[in-house]
Design a protein around this motif. Structure first.
Motif, short mmCIF file in Angstrom:
data_model
loop_
_atom_site.label_atom_id
_atom_site.label_comp_id
_atom_site.label_asym_id
_atom_site.label_seq_id
_atom_site.Cartn_x
_atom_site.Cartn_y
_atom_site.Cartn_z
N ARG A 129 1.06 -1.25 -0.19
CA ARG A 129 -0.17 0.06 0.20
C ARG A 129 0.81 1.17 0.18
NH1 ARG A 129 -5.51 -0.97 1.55
NH2 ARG A 129 -5.76 -3.10 2.06
N SER A 130 0.25 2.28 -0.68
CA SER A 130 1.20 3.47 -0.63
C SER A 130 0.20 4.43 -0.47
CB SER A 130 1.81 3.30 -1.97
OG SER A 130 1.06 3.52 -3.16
N GLY A 131 0.59 5.82 -0.07
CA GLY A 131 -0.22 6.95 0.19
C GLY A 131 0.34 7.88 1.25
N ARG A 132 0.00 8.96 1.40
CA ARG A 132 0.61 10.16 2.09
C ARG A 132 0.11 9.66 3.64
NH1 ARG A 132 -1.77 16.42 2.44
NH2 ARG A 132 -0.50 16.76 4.13
N HIS A 133 -0.87 9.22 3.74
CA HIS A 133 -1.12 8.74 5.23
C HIS A 133 -1.17 7.22 5.58
CE1 HIS A 133 -2.81 12.73 5.93
NE2 HIS A 133 -3.52 12.58 4.39
N THR A 134 -0.43 6.33 4.72
CA THR A 134 -0.30 5.03 4.86
C THR A 134 0.79 4.71 5.28
OG1 THR A 134 -1.54 4.44 2.98
CG2 THR A 134 -0.24 2.99 3.68
N PHE A 135 1.14 4.56 6.71
CA PHE A 135 2.50 4.26 7.27
C PHE A 135 2.05 3.72 8.72
CE2 PHE A 135 1.32 8.63 8.20
CZ PHE A 135 1.35 8.98 9.51
N ALA A 136 3.06 2.95 9.38
CA ALA A 136 2.93 2.30 10.61
C ALA A 136 2.87 3.33 11.87
CB ALA A 136 4.03 1.37 10.70
#
Length: 218
Positions: A138-145
């Motif tokens: 997944r990718s995107g500005r708000h996609t992070f752990a």
């Protein structure tokens, strides 16, 4: 003086020169005002007015929103899960957990520093038997752990999550049973599955999760 609109000229909305105003205090207590209101209610209505209201009243009643529960939805591996919002105290940046000597396994990942305070780090992936390597890219500005900090019986716990959806609302009576393909380790912790937009979110049993986390730190 014409009765029509006298309250706007010599009444409360005018110069207040009406002789009846002093004893009546307000125009709404006057028979002239009451008579004008009565005639307004009894006036004939046009066919257009009738048609417009008939069209509105024929519209079906919109179904009321039956959502009665809110939860914070997050992802671990490829599984979207949720815990009650009342249980969540904050969302924090991801931080490494420091392992505890002679402790570990079964979900206790160690101790993590969250804003200057130490909290046990609990791996829901290990607790629920979720393979974190089996996650879609997944990718995107708000996609992070991130770390999800929750409280149970006054004890804070830090839960590492791969992604965050945010607060969702669902009908508690509308939960459906989990799919038969879900592993048994996770099944026992689920109240059911909430279908929200195009997502299927496993709603976790806060009581079971909370008691299991407390057992891990004892």
């Amino acid at each position: 003086m014409s009765e029509s609109g006298c309250w706007n000229l010599i009444g409360v909305a005018g110069d207040k020169s009406c002789a009846k105003l002093a004893p009546l205090v307000h125009c709404r207590n006057c028979d002239v005002y009451a008579g004008a209101a009565q005639r307004s209610l009894q006036r004939p209505v046009s066919d257009t007015y009738r048609s417009e209201w008939a069209a509105q009243l024929r519209q079906p009643v919109a179904a009321s929103d039956s959502s009665d529960t809110s939860a914070l939805a997050f992802r671990i591996g490829r599984e979207w899960l949720a815990l009650p919002t009342a249980m969540v105290s904050q969302v924090a940046p991801q931080a490494p957990a420091h392992r505890l000597p002679h402790r570990g396994g079964n979900g206790l990942a160690g101790i993590v520093n969250v804003g200057g305070k130490l909290a046990p780090a609990i791996s829901l992936a290990a607790l629920l038997g979720i393979d974190e390597r089996d996650a879609p890219v997944r990718s995107g500005r708000h996609t992070f752990a991130r770390l999800l900090v929750v409280n149970w019986e006054g004890q804070p716990f830090a839960l590492p999550v791969a992604d965050l959806c945010g607060i969702v609302r669902y009908a508690s009576k509308g939960l459906t049973p989990p799919a038969a393909t879900i592993n048994r380790g996770m099944q026992r912790y689920l109240l059911g599955v909430a279908a929200i937009d195009d997502m299927h979110i496993g709603v976790l049993d806060a009581s079971l999760i909370g008691h299991q986390m407390m057992r891990l730190v004892r």
